[in-house]
Motif scaffolding. Structure first.
Motif, mmCIF file in Angstrom:
data_model
loop_
_atom_site.group_PDB
_atom_site.id
_atom_site.type_symbol
_atom_site.label_atom_id
_atom_site.label_comp_id
_atom_site.label_asym_id
_atom_site.label_seq_id
_atom_site.Cartn_x
_atom_site.Cartn_y
_atom_site.Cartn_z
ATOM 1 N N UNK A 438 0.846 -1.192 0.000
ATOM 2 C CA UNK A 438 0.000 0.000 0.000
ATOM 3 C C UNK A 438 0.878 1.236 0.000
ATOM 4 N N UNK A 439 0.630 2.177 -0.908
ATOM 5 C CA UNK A 439 1.474 3.376 -0.999
ATOM 6 C C UNK A 439 1.518 4.204 0.276
ATOM 7 N N UNK A 440 0.449 4.146 1.076
ATOM 8 C CA UNK A 440 0.449 4.910 2.317
ATOM 9 C C UNK A 440 1.495 4.389 3.297
ATOM 10 N N UNK A 441 1.945 3.147 3.077
ATOM 11 C CA UNK A 441 2.995 2.576 3.922
ATOM 12 C C UNK A 441 4.361 2.824 3.294
ATOM 13 N N UNK A 442 4.543 2.333 2.072
ATOM 14 C CA UNK A 442 5.873 2.280 1.489
ATOM 15 C C UNK A 442 6.256 3.449 0.608
ATOM 16 N N UNK A 443 5.301 4.263 0.207
ATOM 17 C CA UNK A 443 5.611 5.411 -0.651
ATOM 18 C C UNK A 443 5.585 6.716 0.146
ATOM 19 N N UNK A 444 4.566 6.904 0.954
ATOM 20 C CA UNK A 444 4.421 8.171 1.684
ATOM 21 C C UNK A 444 5.661 8.522 2.491
ATOM 22 N N UNK A 445 6.169 7.560 3.258
ATOM 23 C CA UNK A 445 7.286 7.909 4.134
ATOM 24 C C UNK A 445 8.588 8.076 3.353
ATOM 25 N N UNK A 446 8.592 7.655 2.091
ATOM 26 C CA UNK A 446 9.783 7.819 1.278
ATOM 27 C C UNK A 446 9.847 9.134 0.533
ATOM 28 N N UNK A 447 8.706 9.845 0.438
ATOM 29 C CA UNK A 447 8.684 11.062 -0.380
ATOM 30 C C UNK A 447 8.084 12.271 0.324
ATOM 31 N N UNK A 448 7.461 12.081 1.480
ATOM 32 C CA UNK A 448 6.915 13.228 2.196
ATOM 33 C C UNK A 448 8.049 14.042 2.816
ATOM 34 N N UNK A 449 7.820 15.338 2.894
ATOM 35 C CA UNK A 449 8.828 16.250 3.416
ATOM 36 C C UNK A 449 9.195 15.914 4.854
ATOM 37 N N UNK A 450 10.500 15.885 5.118
ATOM 38 C CA UNK A 450 10.988 15.741 6.486
ATOM 39 C C UNK A 450 11.857 16.949 6.800
ATOM 40 N N UNK A 451 12.027 17.236 8.087
ATOM 41 C CA UNK A 451 12.804 18.396 8.496
ATOM 42 C C UNK A 451 13.925 17.956 9.424
ATOM 43 N N UNK A 452 14.901 18.826 9.583
ATOM 44 C CA UNK A 452 16.000 18.540 10.493
ATOM 45 C C UNK A 452 17.174 17.877 9.796
ATOM 46 N N UNK A 453 18.283 17.787 10.521
ATOM 47 C CA UNK A 453 19.499 17.216 9.958
ATOM 48 C C UNK A 453 19.530 15.695 10.075
ATOM 49 N N UNK A 454 18.692 15.138 10.914
ATOM 50 C CA UNK A 454 18.713 13.696 11.133
ATOM 51 C C UNK A 454 17.278 13.180 11.142
ATOM 52 N N UNK A 455 16.520 13.562 10.117
ATOM 53 C CA UNK A 455 15.085 13.270 10.108
ATOM 54 C C UNK A 455 14.728 12.050 9.287
ATOM 55 N N UNK A 456 15.675 11.525 8.516
ATOM 56 C CA UNK A 456 15.352 10.392 7.665
ATOM 57 C C UNK A 456 15.397 9.072 8.410
ATOM 58 N N UNK A 466 11.367 17.415 -1.228
ATOM 59 C CA UNK A 466 10.248 18.142 -0.636
ATOM 60 C C UNK A 466 9.413 18.805 -1.718
ATOM 61 N N UNK A 467 8.133 18.412 -1.772
ATOM 62 C CA UNK A 467 7.177 19.027 -2.684
ATOM 63 C C UNK A 467 5.841 19.073 -1.947
ATOM 64 N N UNK A 468 5.391 20.260 -1.613
ATOM 65 C CA UNK A 468 4.196 20.395 -0.772
ATOM 66 C C UNK A 468 2.942 19.864 -1.462
ATOM 67 N N UNK A 469 2.891 19.937 -2.788
ATOM 68 C CA UNK A 469 1.741 19.367 -3.496
ATOM 69 C C UNK A 469 1.740 17.853 -3.352
ATOM 70 N N UNK A 470 2.905 17.230 -3.460
ATOM 71 C CA UNK A 470 3.017 15.786 -3.255
ATOM 72 C C UNK A 470 2.634 15.422 -1.826
ATOM 73 N N UNK A 471 3.087 16.208 -0.857
ATOM 74 C CA UNK A 471 2.715 15.960 0.543
ATOM 75 C C UNK A 471 1.202 15.923 0.712
ATOM 76 N N UNK A 472 0.534 16.912 0.122
ATOM 77 C CA UNK A 472 -0.921 17.009 0.258
ATOM 78 C C UNK A 472 -1.620 15.848 -0.432
ATOM 79 N N UNK A 473 -1.145 15.472 -1.612
ATOM 80 C CA UNK A 473 -1.755 14.356 -2.351
ATOM 81 C C UNK A 473 -1.579 13.040 -1.599
ATOM 82 N N UNK A 474 -0.390 12.833 -1.038
ATOM 83 C CA UNK A 474 -0.142 11.599 -0.290
ATOM 84 C C UNK A 474 -1.026 11.531 0.944
ATOM 85 N N UNK A 475 -1.180 12.641 1.626
ATOM 86 C CA UNK A 475 -2.060 12.665 2.801
ATOM 87 C C UNK A 475 -3.505 12.385 2.407
ATOM 88 N N UNK A 476 -3.955 13.009 1.342
ATOM 89 C CA UNK A 476 -5.333 12.814 0.899
ATOM 90 C C UNK A 476 -5.570 11.365 0.487
#
Length: 540
Positions: A438-456, A466-476
């Motif tokens: 399911x993309x919500x498991x294996x895709x979302x966490x690979x492409x949603x924006x993360x912050x910080x120096x050790x956030x991955x 980081x693409x805010x439109x992609x973030x919104x689409x993945x959440x939806x």
């Protein structure tokens, strides 16, 4: 500038590769067709290879391939997944119910299950695993925990997950180990807890010994809930340092099974042709692995989309599939595996192999070659999983060097590789990722924006994309209960990500498994050899 014509090199190999694939296809057909039912026999030792040696045997701590391969024999999960349709199948949970609004999942747990130390398994272990332990270790589990409003345990054999909003991926998120809550009473630092090294599970096999650099031995759990199973007395995972030695171990009968990467890809057809050996390519329906070349988008040079497009077009991915991986792979131009029901090739941007165009893009991006023909320099961190990945790293150095990108290979061990990726201390890095069912498991966490120096996290958005439109689409899409609408949303995601190439998708990986004909029921679920081997048996 002279360009190396890797496509011409490929042609020299293709006739041989096609012949090998024909042999493998024939052998695979025989293996799948010879499924006559025979009664399982009890006893015997199954000898396997694990490489590289895992960091831990607890998949709750480490989810890299070697750890899950060994660990899921020790730690059981709530459900398994069927190979045909990925439907959940009972394991520690015997049944489940989803409320009509999609917010509440109620699981009935198996009665009489005990941990390897004799303590009873209860709903508190499930709540602890999903609610506390796993989120402290992994980004995927943290993301899942953020979706859950609360976890209830009305009795010892019932656990209820109440979600904040519909999250249809949850039923496909259950291939995680259930951990023993009683071993962590009073513990706050789950990552460094002493219990992590005790390897206490509910699975069909118990931890017996680990001789570092030599072997890991598991023994039958006589108190396993599935009466009569497991059939095997022991499983021994041998640690063998090089691919040639691993091939010899299989040829001489010291090893019963070879997984992808255990030996050189070009050796697979030869070993598959040995008497009494079978080959199969199934067992990856749930995990859906995709080969990656990570690009650190936080690097100012690699943040330039023309540079990323150039790198993609400088790499002959057909060469990688046909030569380095000996044909075990399929072309791919986006983040979704071809096994995904959400895959939409029609919307993907294709960047074909074209080193001349790559050089032009680099010129346009302002990176002209100096007097030595070098435009800029990058560090490549290879995946430390053996010769196959080293060979690919060498190819990448040559291919990118041909367009003026100087590649310095920075080799490290598994722990060092993971640290570099998760702290963005790299430019390019090799990997393969389980994109899952399911993309919500294996895709979302690979492409949603993360912050910080050790956030991955390993396999996550270590690209810093980081693409805010992609973030919104993945959440939806993650919260959309209608399947058709989810597909539309994920098609848009694929359209954007494939155009922006935040990394290079090298291929849809095909992982073959070789085994002695005397070994039966090795792969019985969509988790393949990562499953628990409770049903595996050896014919005397």
């Amino acid at each position: 500038m002279d360009f190396i014509n890797w496509s011409a090199i490929v042609l020299k190999f293709l006739s041989r590769i096609r012949a090998l694939r024909i042999v493998i296809g024939a052998l695979l057909g025989l293996a799948m067709a010879s499924g006559a039912a025979v009664a399982a026999e009890k006893g015997g030792v199954l000898n396997l290879i694990v490489q590289p040696e895992p960091i831990s045997l607890n998949p709750g701590i480490n989810r890299l391939g070697p750890a899950t391969f060994v660990g899921y024999k020790i730690y059981d999960t709530l459900v398994a997944y069927d190979q045909k349709d990925l439907s959940p199948q009972p394991r520690l949970a015997t049944s489940w119910n989803v409320s009509s609004d999609g917010l509440t999942y109620t699981f009935k747990l198996r009665e009489g299950v005990t941990w390897h130390d004799g303590q009873p398994f209860t709903s508190k272990d499930v709540a602890f695993s999903f609610g506390e332990y796993l989120p402290a270790q992994h980004a995927r589990s943290r993301d899942l925990r953020a979706e859950i409003d609360r976890i209830e345990t009305p009795d010892d054999l019932t656990v209820v997950f109440v979600f904040k909003s519909p999250y249809p991926a949850f039923i496909r998120s259950l291939n995680v180990p259930i951990e023993p809550a009683h071993k962590y009473v009073g513990v706050t630092d789950f990552r460094n807890a002493p219990a992590n090294a005790e390897f206490i599970g509910t699975g069909p096999f118990k931890f017996a010994e680990w001789k570092k650099g030599s072997l890991i031995r598991l023994v039958r759990n006589e108190s396993y809930w599935d009466k009569g199973k497991p059939y095997l007395d022991e499983i021994v995972f041998q640690v063998i340092p090089d691919a040639n030695s691993r091939a010899i171990a299989f040829e001489t009968g010291n090893v019963d099974v070879l997984r992808a990467g255990d030996v050189e890809s070009f050796d697979v057809a030869r070993l598959a042709a040995l008497d009494g050996v079978k080959i199969r390519e199934d067992g990856w329906e749930y995990l859906q692995p995709v080969g990656y070349i990570h690009l650190n988008n936080r690097n100012p040079v690699l943040s330039n989309i023309k540079v990323r497009q150039a790198i993609t077009q400088a790499i002959d991915r057909d060469f990688i599939i046909n030569t380095i991986f000996a044909g075990f792979g399929k072309p791919i131009n986006g983040p979704f595996s071809s096994q995904s029901i959400f895959k939409d090739t029609a919307v993907e941007t294709v960047y074909p192999y074209d080193p001349q165009r790559a050089a032009q893009l680099l010129d346009e991006a302002g990176f002209k070659p100096d007097t030595n023909g070098i435009r800029f320099e990058v560090r490549l961190v290879p995946l430390p999983y053996g010769e196959l990945w080293s060979r690919q790293a060498e190819y990448l150095r040559e291919a990118l060097g041909a367009v003026g990108i100087k590649v310095d290979i920075v080799s490290t061990d598994v722990a060092g590789w993971a640290k570099r990726l998760t702290t963005f201390d790299y430019d390019l890095a090799q990997n393969f990722v389980y994109t899952t069912a399911d993309p919500a498991i294996g895709i979302s966490y690979g492409y949603k924006t993360v912050t910080g120096d050790n956030a991955g996290t390993t396999g996550g958005n270590v690209n810093g994309y980081s693409n805010r439109e992609v973030d919104a689409l993945l959440d939806q899409a993650a919260h959309e209960p209608d399947q058709d609408k989810r597909k539309q949303l994920y098609s848009k995601v694929q359209q954007i990500i494939s155009r922006e190439v935040p990394l290079v998708w090298t291929h849809d990986i095909v992982f073959p498994t070789l085994h002695r004909a005397k070994v039966h029921d090795l792969i019985v679920s969509a988790l393949g050899t990562d499953d628990n081997f409770a049903s595996a048996w050896i014919e005397k």
